[in-house]
Design a protein around this motif. Sequence first.
Motif, PDB file in Angstrom:
ATOM      1  N   GLY A 165      62.871  19.186  -8.461  1.00 23.34           N
ATOM      2  CA  GLY A 165      61.659  18.410  -8.654  1.00 23.34           C
ATOM      3  C   GLY A 165      61.284  17.694  -7.371  1.00 23.34           C
ATOM      4  O   GLY A 165      62.151  17.312  -6.578  1.00 23.34           O
ATOM      5  N   LEU A 166      59.979  17.507  -7.151  1.00 24.92           N
ATOM      6  CA  LEU A 166      59.484  16.862  -5.936  1.00 24.92           C
ATOM      7  C   LEU A 166      58.550  15.717  -6.304  1.00 24.92           C
ATOM      8  O   LEU A 166      57.643  15.883  -7.128  1.00 24.92           O
ATOM      9  CB  LEU A 166      58.732  17.872  -5.076  1.00 24.92           C
ATOM     10  CG  LEU A 166      58.055  17.327  -3.819  1.00 24.92           C
ATOM     11  CD1 LEU A 166      59.097  16.861  -2.802  1.00 24.92           C
ATOM     12  CD2 LEU A 166      57.139  18.364  -3.192  1.00 24.92           C
ATOM     13  N   ILE A 167      58.789  14.558  -5.700  1.00 24.19           N
ATOM     14  CA  ILE A 167      57.903  13.404  -5.853  1.00 24.19           C
ATOM     15  C   ILE A 167      57.277  13.111  -4.500  1.00 24.19           C
ATOM     16  O   ILE A 167      57.971  13.037  -3.487  1.00 24.19           O
ATOM     17  CB  ILE A 167      58.674  12.172  -6.359  1.00 24.19           C
ATOM     18  CG1 ILE A 167      59.223  12.436  -7.768  1.00 24.19           C
ATOM     19  CG2 ILE A 167      57.777  10.944  -6.372  1.00 24.19           C
ATOM     20  CD1 ILE A 167      60.075  11.307  -8.312  1.00 24.19           C
ATOM     21  N   PHE A 168      55.953  12.973  -4.486  1.00 25.19           N
ATOM     22  CA  PHE A 168      55.255  12.685  -3.242  1.00 25.19           C
ATOM     23  C   PHE A 168      54.221  11.598  -3.502  1.00 25.19           C
ATOM     24  O   PHE A 168      53.964  11.213  -4.642  1.00 25.19           O
ATOM     25  CB  PHE A 168      54.585  13.947  -2.678  1.00 25.19           C
ATOM     26  CG  PHE A 168      53.596  14.586  -3.612  1.00 25.19           C
ATOM     27  CD1 PHE A 168      52.238  14.338  -3.485  1.00 25.19           C
ATOM     28  CD2 PHE A 168      54.010  15.451  -4.619  1.00 25.19           C
ATOM     29  CE1 PHE A 168      51.313  14.922  -4.335  1.00 25.19           C
ATOM     30  CE2 PHE A 168      53.090  16.045  -5.475  1.00 25.19           C
ATOM     31  CZ  PHE A 168      51.735  15.776  -5.338  1.00 25.19           C
ATOM     32  N   LEU A 212      55.063  18.745   1.944  1.00 19.66           N
ATOM     33  CA  LEU A 212      54.783  19.539   0.748  1.00 19.66           C
ATOM     34  C   LEU A 212      54.800  21.031   1.039  1.00 19.66           C
ATOM     35  O   LEU A 212      55.228  21.826   0.196  1.00 19.66           O
ATOM     36  CB  LEU A 212      53.428  19.130   0.160  1.00 19.66           C
ATOM     37  CG  LEU A 212      53.240  17.625  -0.115  1.00 19.66           C
ATOM     38  CD1 LEU A 212      51.931  17.405  -0.859  1.00 19.66           C
ATOM     39  CD2 LEU A 212      54.409  17.054  -0.885  1.00 19.66           C
ATOM     40  N   VAL A 231      59.743  24.321  -5.478  1.00 20.19           N
ATOM     41  CA  VAL A 231      59.554  23.292  -6.493  1.00 20.19           C
ATOM     42  C   VAL A 231      59.340  23.900  -7.875  1.00 20.19           C
ATOM     43  O   VAL A 231      58.544  24.820  -8.052  1.00 20.19           O
ATOM     44  CB  VAL A 231      58.363  22.394  -6.107  1.00 20.19           C
ATOM     45  CG1 VAL A 231      58.003  21.459  -7.235  1.00 20.19           C
ATOM     46  CG2 VAL A 231      58.695  21.607  -4.858  1.00 20.19           C
ATOM     47  N   ARG A 242      59.004  21.477 -10.606  1.00 18.61           N
ATOM     48  CA  ARG A 242      58.087  20.478 -11.150  1.00 18.61           C
ATOM     49  C   ARG A 242      57.784  19.463 -10.056  1.00 18.61           C
ATOM     50  O   ARG A 242      58.628  19.189  -9.195  1.00 18.61           O
ATOM     51  CB  ARG A 242      58.685  19.773 -12.373  1.00 18.61           C
ATOM     52  CG  ARG A 242      58.995  20.693 -13.540  1.00 18.61           C
ATOM     53  CD  ARG A 242      59.266  19.909 -14.812  1.00 18.61           C
ATOM     54  NE  ARG A 242      58.057  19.237 -15.280  1.00 18.61           N
ATOM     55  CZ  ARG A 242      58.032  18.433 -16.359  1.00 18.61           C
ATOM     56  NH1 ARG A 242      59.133  18.203 -17.041  1.00 18.61           N
ATOM     57  NH2 ARG A 242      56.898  17.868 -16.730  1.00 18.61           N
ATOM     58  N   SER A 243      56.584  18.902 -10.071  1.00 17.05           N
ATOM     59  CA  SER A 243      56.208  17.944  -9.026  1.00 17.05           C
ATOM     60  C   SER A 243      55.342  16.842  -9.614  1.00 17.05           C
ATOM     61  O   SER A 243      54.605  17.043 -10.593  1.00 17.05           O
ATOM     62  CB  SER A 243      55.457  18.653  -7.887  1.00 17.05           C
ATOM     63  OG  SER A 243      54.338  19.381  -8.380  1.00 17.05           O
ATOM     64  N   TRP A 244      55.440  15.656  -8.986  1.00 14.94           N
ATOM     65  CA  TRP A 244      54.722  14.473  -9.448  1.00 14.94           C
ATOM     66  C   TRP A 244      54.192  13.692  -8.253  1.00 14.94           C
ATOM     67  O   TRP A 244      54.817  13.661  -7.198  1.00 14.94           O
ATOM     68  CB  TRP A 244      55.640  13.551 -10.251  1.00 14.94           C
ATOM     69  CG  TRP A 244      56.303  14.215 -11.427  1.00 14.94           C
ATOM     70  CD1 TRP A 244      55.861  14.273 -12.715  1.00 14.94           C
ATOM     71  CD2 TRP A 244      57.565  14.908 -11.409  1.00 14.94           C
ATOM     72  NE1 TRP A 244      56.753  14.957 -13.503  1.00 14.94           N
ATOM     73  CE2 TRP A 244      57.809  15.358 -12.733  1.00 14.94           C
ATOM     74  CE3 TRP A 244      58.499  15.194 -10.415  1.00 14.94           C
ATOM     75  CZ2 TRP A 244      58.949  16.076 -13.085  1.00 14.94           C
ATOM     76  CZ3 TRP A 244      59.627  15.914 -10.752  1.00 14.94           C
ATOM     77  CH2 TRP A 244      59.847  16.340 -12.081  1.00 14.94           C
ATOM     78  N   ARG A 245      53.043  13.060  -8.454  1.00 14.48           N
ATOM     79  CA  ARG A 245      52.483  12.164  -7.449  1.00 14.48           C
ATOM     80  C   ARG A 245      52.723  10.715  -7.881  1.00 14.48           C
ATOM     81  O   ARG A 245      52.405  10.337  -9.012  1.00 14.48           O
ATOM     82  CB  ARG A 245      50.986  12.398  -7.275  1.00 14.48           C
ATOM     83  CG  ARG A 245      50.337  11.451  -6.247  1.00 14.48           C
ATOM     84  CD  ARG A 245      48.820  11.620  -6.228  1.00 14.48           C
ATOM     85  NE  ARG A 245      48.452  12.906  -5.698  1.00 14.48           N
ATOM     86  CZ  ARG A 245      48.309  13.196  -4.406  1.00 14.48           C
ATOM     87  NH1 ARG A 245      48.551  12.236  -3.494  1.00 14.48           N
ATOM     88  NH2 ARG A 245      47.952  14.396  -4.001  1.00 14.48           N
ATOM     89  N   GLU A 300      52.200  13.860 -13.258  1.00 17.96           N
ATOM     90  CA  GLU A 300      52.534  15.227 -12.850  1.00 17.96           C
ATOM     91  C   GLU A 300      51.349  15.850 -12.143  1.00 17.96           C
ATOM     92  O   GLU A 300      50.204  15.718 -12.560  1.00 17.96           O
ATOM     93  CB  GLU A 300      52.935  16.067 -14.061  1.00 17.96           C
ATOM     94  CG  GLU A 300      53.466  17.434 -13.682  1.00 17.96           C
ATOM     95  CD  GLU A 300      54.199  18.133 -14.823  1.00 17.96           C
ATOM     96  OE1 GLU A 300      54.887  19.129 -14.555  1.00 17.96           O
ATOM     97  OE2 GLU A 300      54.073  17.666 -15.963  1.00 17.96           O
ATOM     98  N   LEU A 308      51.736  21.455  -6.996  1.00 21.23           N
ATOM     99  CA  LEU A 308      51.471  21.647  -5.577  1.00 21.23           C
ATOM    100  C   LEU A 308      50.618  22.888  -5.362  1.00 21.23           C
ATOM    101  O   LEU A 308      50.780  23.884  -6.091  1.00 21.23           O
ATOM    102  CB  LEU A 308      52.793  21.803  -4.811  1.00 21.23           C
ATOM    103  CG  LEU A 308      53.737  20.599  -4.806  1.00 21.23           C
ATOM    104  CD1 LEU A 308      54.979  20.950  -4.001  1.00 21.23           C
ATOM    105  CD2 LEU A 308      53.061  19.389  -4.209  1.00 21.23           C
TER     106      LEU A 308
END
Length: 269
Positions: free
Chosen positions: A72-75, A243, A250, A252-255, A264, A267
């Motif tokens: 998972g990626l948080i940006f 990114l 990735v 799942r990813s979230w801002r 969520e 990307l």
Amino acid sequence: MTKPPPAIGLRFLRPPPLSPSPISFNFSVTQLPRITCSYSSFEVRDVSYQPPGTQLRLLNSVSFSLPEKSLGLIFGQSGSGKTTLLQVLAGISKPTAGSICIQKYGNDGNPSQPPEPLVPERVGIVFQFPERYFVADNVLDEVTFGWPRHKGNHYLRENLALGLQRAINWVGLSGISLDKNPHSLSGGYKRRLALAIQLVQTPDLLILDEPLAGLDWKARADVVKLLKHLKKELTVLVVSHDLREFASLVDRSWRMEMGGNLREEFLPV
């Protein structure tokens, strides 16, 4: 996984006994073994954080989940609360509200047992520029720096030694001498060493804060390739501004938005 008793396996290898009469099969009593597809998920449920003695809420009812063995990626913008969230997940800060747990599910998609709180001891975290915190004169001492020193933990130390061998192989450090000074390693190999330290005791969650920061293009590519391998073995959560490099990895990813709100967001491919 528990191996079946030898007799069970041999039963299928043995030919049927010879008989003068035709062999008949009664399919009505044959029962096929049940196949289960249970899995675990790391889950954050309505977590908020307000520093003690202040009225400022840095995290606002954050909720998300990440299945095991995925990335998972948080940006988001600087100051939005990303690092605060990592500190809460790692147990460095205690959430004001909400829960952080591991939830197991059955093959029907429903919880198979009550959620288990994610304890800090089961979280590995690598902060930005981890090589700045190296303290030992050689790789072996650096990896084992936090190991128990007294004799009462002999069994634990044996398990840690096995874990060390696995971690070294996982991150591709098997060709590096354990006597080498960690500060003499290249930037990419310093990151590998920092990962190995956290992987000795296989964590339920591995957290990485800006793992590509300060690396040249080759080292960045090496770290991304390494994470592609690690997510097959572990649940990995990354915070990063890079990114493009992570887009292919990735799941799942979230801002993270200003005010500590997480949503969520996929990307671009």
